[in-house]
Scaffold this motif. Structure first.
Motif, PDB file in Angstrom:
ATOM      1  N   MET A 186       0.850  -1.184   0.000  1.00 27.15           N
ATOM      2  CA  MET A 186       0.000   0.000   0.000  1.00 27.15           C
ATOM      3  C   MET A 186       0.890   1.240   0.000  1.00 27.15           C
ATOM      4  O   MET A 186       1.891   1.293   0.693  1.00 27.15           O
ATOM      5  N   THR A 187       0.540   2.207  -0.788  1.00 24.09           N
ATOM      6  CA  THR A 187       1.313   3.434  -0.872  1.00 24.09           C
ATOM      7  C   THR A 187       1.271   4.174   0.451  1.00 24.09           C
ATOM      8  O   THR A 187       0.235   4.329   1.076  1.00 24.09           O
ATOM      9  N   GLU A 188       2.435   4.627   0.873  1.00 29.68           N
ATOM     10  CA  GLU A 188       2.583   5.327   2.148  1.00 29.68           C
ATOM     11  C   GLU A 188       2.270   6.811   1.980  1.00 29.68           C
ATOM     12  O   GLU A 188       2.696   7.440   1.014  1.00 29.68           O
ATOM     13  N   LEU A 189       1.508   7.360   2.923  1.00 30.26           N
ATOM     14  CA  LEU A 189       1.254   8.798   2.905  1.00 30.26           C
ATOM     15  C   LEU A 189       2.524   9.525   3.305  1.00 30.26           C
ATOM     16  O   LEU A 189       3.312   9.039   4.100  1.00 30.26           O
ATOM     17  N   GLN A 190       2.709  10.716   2.776  1.00 30.31           N
ATOM     18  CA  GLN A 190       3.868  11.559   3.029  1.00 30.31           C
ATOM     19  C   GLN A 190       5.147  11.013   2.408  1.00 30.31           C
ATOM     20  O   GLN A 190       6.192  11.582   2.568  1.00 30.31           O
ATOM     21  N   GLY A 191       5.059   9.888   1.716  1.00 27.68           N
ATOM     22  CA  GLY A 191       6.223   9.363   1.009  1.00 27.68           C
ATOM     23  C   GLY A 191       6.282   9.966  -0.385  1.00 27.68           C
ATOM     24  O   GLY A 191       5.287  10.458  -0.912  1.00 27.68           O
ATOM     25  N   VAL A 192       7.452   9.939  -0.984  1.00 22.98           N
ATOM     26  CA  VAL A 192       7.622  10.449  -2.340  1.00 22.98           C
ATOM     27  C   VAL A 192       7.922   9.285  -3.262  1.00 22.98           C
ATOM     28  O   VAL A 192       8.790   8.467  -2.992  1.00 22.98           O
ATOM     29  N   VAL A 193       7.175   9.207  -4.335  1.00 21.61           N
ATOM     30  CA  VAL A 193       7.368   8.188  -5.359  1.00 21.61           C
ATOM     31  C   VAL A 193       8.126   8.847  -6.500  1.00 21.61           C
ATOM     32  O   VAL A 193       7.800   9.968  -6.900  1.00 21.61           O
ATOM     33  N   GLU A 194       9.143   8.172  -7.010  1.00 18.19           N
ATOM     34  CA  GLU A 194       9.877   8.703  -8.152  1.00 18.19           C
ATOM     35  C   GLU A 194       9.869   7.686  -9.280  1.00 18.19           C
ATOM     36  O   GLU A 194      10.197   6.521  -9.068  1.00 18.19           O
ATOM     37  N   PHE A 242      -1.491  10.516 -12.620  1.00 18.50           N
ATOM     38  CA  PHE A 242      -1.650   9.610 -11.484  1.00 18.50           C
ATOM     39  C   PHE A 242      -3.124   9.553 -11.118  1.00 18.50           C
ATOM     40  O   PHE A 242      -3.775  10.595 -11.018  1.00 18.50           O
ATOM     41  N   ALA A 243      -3.654   8.350 -10.922  1.00 14.54           N
ATOM     42  CA  ALA A 243      -5.054   8.168 -10.539  1.00 14.54           C
ATOM     43  C   ALA A 243      -5.102   7.410  -9.218  1.00 14.54           C
ATOM     44  O   ALA A 243      -4.558   6.310  -9.100  1.00 14.54           O
ATOM     45  N   GLY A 244      -5.738   8.015  -8.222  1.00 13.16           N
ATOM     46  CA  GLY A 244      -5.799   7.429  -6.891  1.00 13.16           C
ATOM     47  C   GLY A 244      -6.919   6.427  -6.728  1.00 13.16           C
ATOM     48  O   GLY A 244      -7.803   6.308  -7.584  1.00 13.16           O
ATOM     49  N   PRO A 245      -6.908   5.724  -5.593  1.00 13.84           N
ATOM     50  CA  PRO A 245      -7.916   4.701  -5.336  1.00 13.84           C
ATOM     51  C   PRO A 245      -9.339   5.250  -5.278  1.00 13.84           C
ATOM     52  O   PRO A 245     -10.291   4.546  -5.589  1.00 13.84           O
ATOM     53  N   SER A 246      -9.506   6.519  -4.910  1.00 14.40           N
ATOM     54  CA  SER A 246     -10.844   7.107  -4.818  1.00 14.40           C
ATOM     55  C   SER A 246     -11.272   7.765  -6.133  1.00 14.40           C
ATOM     56  O   SER A 246     -12.356   8.316  -6.217  1.00 14.40           O
ATOM     57  N   GLY A 247     -10.378   7.741  -7.137  1.00 13.58           N
ATOM     58  CA  GLY A 247     -10.698   8.371  -8.411  1.00 13.58           C
ATOM     59  C   GLY A 247     -10.065   9.735  -8.605  1.00 13.58           C
ATOM     60  O   GLY A 247     -10.224  10.348  -9.660  1.00 13.58           O
ATOM     61  N   SER A 248      -9.360  10.247  -7.595  1.00 15.93           N
ATOM     62  CA  SER A 248      -8.690  11.535  -7.755  1.00 15.93           C
ATOM     63  C   SER A 248      -7.600  11.412  -8.815  1.00 15.93           C
ATOM     64  O   SER A 248      -7.036  10.345  -9.013  1.00 15.93           O
ATOM     65  N   ARG A 249      -7.332  12.517  -9.510  1.00 14.61           N
ATOM     66  CA  ARG A 249      -6.344  12.507 -10.591  1.00 14.61           C
ATOM     67  C   ARG A 249      -5.420  13.717 -10.463  1.00 14.61           C
ATOM     68  O   ARG A 249      -5.886  14.816 -10.155  1.00 14.61           O
ATOM     69  N   PHE A 250      -4.151  13.481 -10.733  1.00 15.05           N
ATOM     70  CA  PHE A 250      -3.147  14.537 -10.723  1.00 15.05           C
ATOM     71  C   PHE A 250      -2.233  14.346 -11.930  1.00 15.05           C
ATOM     72  O   PHE A 250      -1.832  13.223 -12.236  1.00 15.05           O
ATOM     73  N   VAL A 253       9.919  11.872 -12.601  1.00 11.93           N
ATOM     74  CA  VAL A 253       8.694  12.451 -12.055  1.00 11.93           C
ATOM     75  C   VAL A 253       8.654  12.098 -10.580  1.00 11.93           C
ATOM     76  O   VAL A 253       8.888  10.946 -10.209  1.00 11.93           O
ATOM     77  N   ARG A 254       8.374  13.075  -9.741  1.00 14.40           N
ATOM     78  CA  ARG A 254       8.208  12.839  -8.303  1.00 14.40           C
ATOM     79  C   ARG A 254       6.784  13.200  -7.918  1.00 14.40           C
ATOM     80  O   ARG A 254       6.254  14.227  -8.323  1.00 14.40           O
ATOM     81  N   PHE A 255       6.203  12.329  -7.099  1.00 14.05           N
ATOM     82  CA  PHE A 255       4.803  12.491  -6.716  1.00 14.05           C
ATOM     83  C   PHE A 255       4.628  12.009  -5.284  1.00 14.05           C
ATOM     84  O   PHE A 255       5.208  11.004  -4.880  1.00 14.05           O
ATOM     85  N   SER A 256       3.837  12.740  -4.515  1.00 13.38           N
ATOM     86  CA  SER A 256       3.538  12.361  -3.139  1.00 13.38           C
ATOM     87  C   SER A 256       2.033  12.091  -3.023  1.00 13.38           C
ATOM     88  O   SER A 256       1.228  13.014  -3.047  1.00 13.38           O
ATOM     89  N   PRO A 257       1.641  10.819  -2.932  1.00 16.13           N
ATOM     90  CA  PRO A 257       0.214  10.471  -2.845  1.00 16.13           C
ATOM     91  C   PRO A 257      -0.444  11.106  -1.625  1.00 16.13           C
ATOM     92  O   PRO A 257       0.171  11.223  -0.561  1.00 16.13           O
ATOM     93  N   ASP A 258      -1.700  11.517  -1.789  1.00 13.89           N
ATOM     94  CA  ASP A 258      -2.406  12.136  -0.674  1.00 13.89           C
ATOM     95  C   ASP A 258      -3.442  11.211  -0.042  1.00 13.89           C
ATOM     96  O   ASP A 258      -4.219  11.636   0.801  1.00 13.89           O
TER      97      ASP A 258
END
Length: 82
Positions: free
Chosen positions: A1-9, A31-39, A53-58
């Motif tokens: 499971m993706t960790e909050l406050q972590g950075v994915v590269e 990026f598309a999140g589990p709830s349908g959010s998109r960035f 690309v660096r991204f921090s899941p919310d």
């Protein structure tokens, strides 16, 4: 499971147009999140001629990503982050 406050590269190599020039403008990743959010996040060129690309899941969970094509070029790259 993706960790909050972590950075994915993510790192992409060999993203070049026919003729060998590096893509411009820079590639973007959706990026598309589990709830349908998109960035959408723009990549940056590192010192080794690769795009990053660096991204921090919310939110926790599995996030899908896909490299967005530029103009009329198809660059099918996608995956997920757990």
């Amino acid at each position: 499971m993706t960790e909050l406050q972590g950075v994915v590269e993510l790192r992409f190599e060999n993203l070049r147009r026919e003729g060998g020039s590096i893509l411009d403008p820079c590639p973007r990743v959706l990026f598309a999140g589990p709830s349908g959010s998109r960035f959408t996040v723009s990549a940056f060129l590192d010192m080794q001629s690769a795009w990053r690309v660096r991204f921090s899941p919310d939110e926790p969970g599995t996030w899908a990503w896909s490299l967005l094509p530029q103009a009329d070029e198809a660059m099918p790259a996608s995956g997920s982050i757990d």
